[in-house]
Structure formats: structure tokens, C-alpha cells
Design an enzyme around this catalytic site. Structure first.
Site, PDB file in Angstrom:
ATOM      1  CE  LYS A  48     -20.994  10.796   4.554  1.00  0.00           C
ATOM      2  NZ  LYS A  48     -21.253  10.708   5.916  1.00  0.00           N
ATOM      3  CG  ASP A  95     -21.824   7.400   7.344  1.00  0.00           C
ATOM      4  OD1 ASP A  95     -21.284   6.721   8.429  1.00  0.00           O
ATOM      5  OD2 ASP A  95     -21.464   8.725   7.485  1.00  0.00           O
ATOM      6  CG  ASP A 151     -23.235  13.377  10.683  1.00  0.00           C
ATOM      7  OD1 ASP A 151     -23.794  12.626  10.488  1.00  0.00           O
ATOM      8  OD2 ASP A 151     -22.169  13.548   9.876  1.00  0.00           O
ATOM      9  CG  PHE A 191     -27.100  18.800  -2.302  1.00  0.00           C
ATOM     10  CD1 PHE A 191     -28.356  18.925  -1.451  1.00  0.00           C
ATOM     11  CD2 PHE A 191     -26.976  17.694  -3.028  1.00  0.00           C
ATOM     12  CE1 PHE A 191     -29.340  18.091  -1.239  1.00  0.00           C
ATOM     13  CE2 PHE A 191     -28.080  16.879  -3.117  1.00  0.00           C
ATOM     14  CZ  PHE A 191     -29.105  16.845  -2.237  1.00  0.00           C
ATOM     15  CE  LYS A 217      -8.907  20.805   1.806  1.00  0.00           C
ATOM     16  NZ  LYS A 217     -10.259  20.270   2.755  1.00  0.00           N
ATOM     17  CG  ASP A 223     -22.841  14.782   6.485  1.00  0.00           C
ATOM     18  OD1 ASP A 223     -23.371  13.655   6.486  1.00  0.00           O
ATOM     19  OD2 ASP A 223     -21.683  15.125   7.029  1.00  0.00           O
ATOM     20  CG  PHE A 253      -9.889  12.472   0.014  1.00  0.00           C
ATOM     21  CD1 PHE A 253      -9.008  13.737  -0.016  1.00  0.00           C
ATOM     22  CD2 PHE A 253     -11.129  12.733   0.331  1.00  0.00           C
ATOM     23  CE1 PHE A 253      -9.319  14.764   0.280  1.00  0.00           C
ATOM     24  CE2 PHE A 253     -11.489  14.025   0.833  1.00  0.00           C
ATOM     25  CZ  PHE A 253     -10.743  15.064   0.842  1.00  0.00           C
ATOM     26  NE  ARG A 282     -19.144  20.397   6.766  1.00  0.00           N
ATOM     27  CZ  ARG A 282     -18.799  19.239   6.828  1.00  0.00           C
ATOM     28  NH1 ARG A 282     -17.611  18.796   6.309  1.00  0.00           N
ATOM     29  NH2 ARG A 282     -19.804  18.230   7.121  1.00  0.00           N
ATOM     30  CG  ASP A 337     -11.564  13.843   5.172  1.00  0.00           C
ATOM     31  OD1 ASP A 337     -10.515  14.692   5.141  1.00  0.00           O
ATOM     32  OD2 ASP A 337     -12.793  14.267   4.935  1.00  0.00           O
ATOM     33  CG  ASP A 338     -12.362   8.188   8.276  1.00  0.00           C
ATOM     34  OD1 ASP A 338     -13.055   9.129   8.011  1.00  0.00           O
ATOM     35  OD2 ASP A 338     -12.588   6.998   7.844  1.00  0.00           O
TER      36      ASP A 338
END
Length: 357
Positions: A202, A176, A109, A100, A59, A105, A241, A114, A245-246
Site C-alpha cells: 500500500k 488493508d 476511510d 489519486f 510535503k 482512500d 516510514f 487531509r 506514520d502509525d
């Protein structure tokens, strides 16, 4: 310092077209010379692909926050073409940093998508080479900073800021992963304090404080009081924010968000599971322990059913409204001893309030 308030509700968004037009120029600047060098041509061709696939597809709100902040910090007539261009370049440096982090990530994960496309490491012939590709993205940030800013009086400040924010984000990633290891996780260790620490380091530093701090340094605002006030507001905004997201990871529409939520499968210490753990009965807690963090659709379904039983969607709706009001109070309180414009922070809060992606 003029506030520049009231002229345009969302300064940042008005620069989107100009901002996007700068990206190809920066890639060209980074790759032209290397593409003429027989020794490294193949590597630079690959770098170009890495940058074009991973940097500009989001975005770009973080990058636009730099020019958006600048427009609030000085009057429009003081923004020279050179200052405008440099703020757009700094915005892209923020997006480079984001690229990056995300490439690395996704490998850690084992994510699948993405920004509406397959994760870079899943592409044919990429695999674990994506780790080095993430290093390439980071390294080119400093090539851009040296190229465009080394004659500026704020050069050392922004260089140090990028290094500091990168380190803080990496510490957050460590927290995390330590909290949600691939094996042997105990969800009962998921506390609101640990969650807030992960979010702060993070996400919040690089997503919110970094772009605004860059604009502040550009216009000569380097005093500790102003930066401390901005940081306090923006870290609170960053927490808000990330909680969004969660929530979106679990309840969002992948066709809108551009990614498939996997926080439950990845055993993430997320806001929803922390809220659930505060509300469950002993029997529900055992069910959550058995099913959370399992890469099994049936287990994920049971966790989501529990969230519904606990009415976590309503809990989130109540939180979102209250947190926005709390943020407005923080803005008023923190800015009392500074000349920073209130509208700068209100704009960014309004842009993320009740967002869907």
C-alpha cells in the site's frame, strides 16, 4: 556511473522552488484545450479544481525524490535543462498518483481532514463524485507521460512502472480493508506479517521505489540487479516510514501533521496495535477487543491508556533507532553488486529519520 556524492547533503530540497513552479504549467497543459471546448468545458473546469485542491498541498517529498535521485545518479554537468525539467515532471506524476490514492482512500476511510484541509469528498456538492474525481487525477498522469515522454527511449519502462505500482498499491489497499472491515473485525488477526504485507504494497512501492526507479530509467539504468537492490532498500525504508506514520497518527500534533489521526476509530491494522497485542495480558486483550475500532472518544481514550501502560512510546523510540541502523546495514549489503551511489539512499533515510509529520 558517477555518484555525485558530497556536493550537497539534500539535493531534493534544493529543487523545491523549481518543482513547485512546474505545477501550474502542467495544469494549464492539461486543461487549456478542454476549456475551449463547449461540450466538456464544465468538466474541465471541475478537473482544474480537483487537481489544484488535491495534488500540490502535501510535503511533495515523493515528487522531489525523482530529481534528488537524478542528482546522485549523474554528475551535475550531465543534467541538461531538458533532463531537469523532465525529472520535475515525473516527480509531479508521482504526486498526481499520490493525489489519486488519497482522494479515494479518504472516501473509503471516511476521513475528515487531509493535509490541513477538509477531505475533498466532504466539500459541498462533491460527496461520492470524489470517486470519479480520483479517476480523473489518475487518468491525467498518462496524459502527461504521453505529452512529455513518448519520444524517450525509457517511455515504455516508465509507463509499465506506473501501471505496475498502481496495481500493487491497490492490492495493498485491498489487504488493508479486508483486514480492517467496517464490521465484525477481530483484532487478534492483526499480525506483524499481515501488517508488513499491507505496508509493502500500500505504501512502500509507490512512496519509495517508484521515484527512484523513475530516475534510474531516465539515466539508462534498467538492469535487474540494480533495480532489485534499490527495491530491497527502498521497501525496507518504506516500512520504516509507515511505522512512523502509525506512531504519528496516535501521538502526533494535528497542527503539525495537518490531519487528525483516526487509526484507532477505523480499526486499522497498525503497528501500535500489533505491538500491543504482542504484550497484553488476557484481561487487557479483552479490553482492547471491546474498545478498538469504535468511533467513540471514550473507547479511543481507553486504547491510548493501554498503549501508555504498555510503554509503546518507548518501544517505538527503541525501534526507530534500531531500524535506522538496520537500514544502513541493508544499504551497504545490497549495493555491493551495483554501481548505485550509497548517498542516494542515505539522503532519503536521513530526511525521514525522527520526522514529526
Amino acid at each position: 556511473m558517477a555518484e555525485g556524492e558530497g556536493k550537497c547533503k539534500y539535493y531534493a530540497e534544493s529543487y523545491r522552488e523549481k518543482f513547485m513552479s512546474v505545477f501550474p504549467e502542467l495544469v494549464k497543459q492539461l486543461t487549456d484545450e478542454g476549456l475551449q471546448n463547449n461540450e466538456i468545458r464544465d468538466g474541465i473546469k471541475h478537473l482544474k479544481q480537483v487537481l489544484e485542491y488535491n495534488v500540490p498541498k502535501g510535503k511533495c517529498n515523493r515528487g522531489l525524490m525523482v530529481i534528488g535521485s537524478l542528482c546522485h545518479l549523474v554528475t551535475q554537468d550531465r543534467i541538461t535543462p531538458d533532463m531537469e525539467k523532465k525529472s520535475l515532471i515525473l516527480g509531479w506524476c508521482v504526486e498526481w498518483l499520490q493525489g489519486f490514492f488519497l482522494v479515494a482512500d479518504d472516501v473509503m476511510d471516511q476521513s475528515k481532514t487531509r493535509r490541513g484541509q477538509p477531505c475533498w469528498y466532504t466539500k459541498e456538492k462533491i460527496g461520492l463524485m470524489a470517486i470519479n474525481d480520483s479517476f480523473l487525477i489518475e487518468g491525467t498522469i498518462y496524459c502527461l507521460l504521453r505529452k512529455y515522454f513518448r519520444s524517450e527511449p525509457y517511455y515504455i519502462s516508465i509507463m509499465e512502472l506506473f501501471h505496475e505500482i498502481t496495481y500493487q498499491t491497490e492490492v495493498g489497499q485491498s489487504l488493508d480493508m479486508l483486514t480492517s472491515p467496517s464490521e465484525g473485525v477481530d483484532v487478534s488477526t492483526f499480525t506483524i506479517d499481515r501488517y508488513k504485507a499491507i505496508v509493502k504494497y500500500k505504501t512502500a512501492f509507490y512512496s519509495f521505489y517508484l521515484p527512484v526507479a523513475l530516475a534510474m530509467y531516465m539515466v539508462g539504468i534498467s538492469d535487474e540487479v540494480s533495480h532489485k537492490a534499490a527495491k530491497s532498500i527502498l521497501l525496507q525504508m518504506g516500512e520504516y516510514f509507515q511505522i512512523q506514520d502509525d506512531y504519528i497518527d496516535c501521538y502526533g500534533d494535528p497542527s503539525v501533521t495537518g490531519k487528525i489521526g483516526t487509526d484507532i476509530e477505523e480499526c486499522k491494522c497498525g503497528w501500535l496495535v500489533v505491538q500491543a497485542l504482542d504484550r497484553v495480558t488476557p484481561q487487557q486483550r479483552e479490553m482492547l477487543k471491546l474498545n478498538y475500532g469504535k468511533n467513540d472518544p471514550e473507547c479511543v481514550k481507553k486504547v491510548k491508556q493501554l498503549y501508555n501502560e504498555l510503554q509503546l512510546q518507548q518501544v517505538y523510540i527503541d525501534y526507530e533507532e534500531q531500524s535506522y541502523q538496520d537500514l544502513m546495514i541493508t544499504i551497504d549489503k545490497e549495493l555491493q553488486q551495483t554501481n548505485l551511489p550509497k548517498q542516494l539512499f542515505v539522503e532519503f533515510a536521513d530526511r525521514i529519520y525522527k520526522r514529526k509529520k
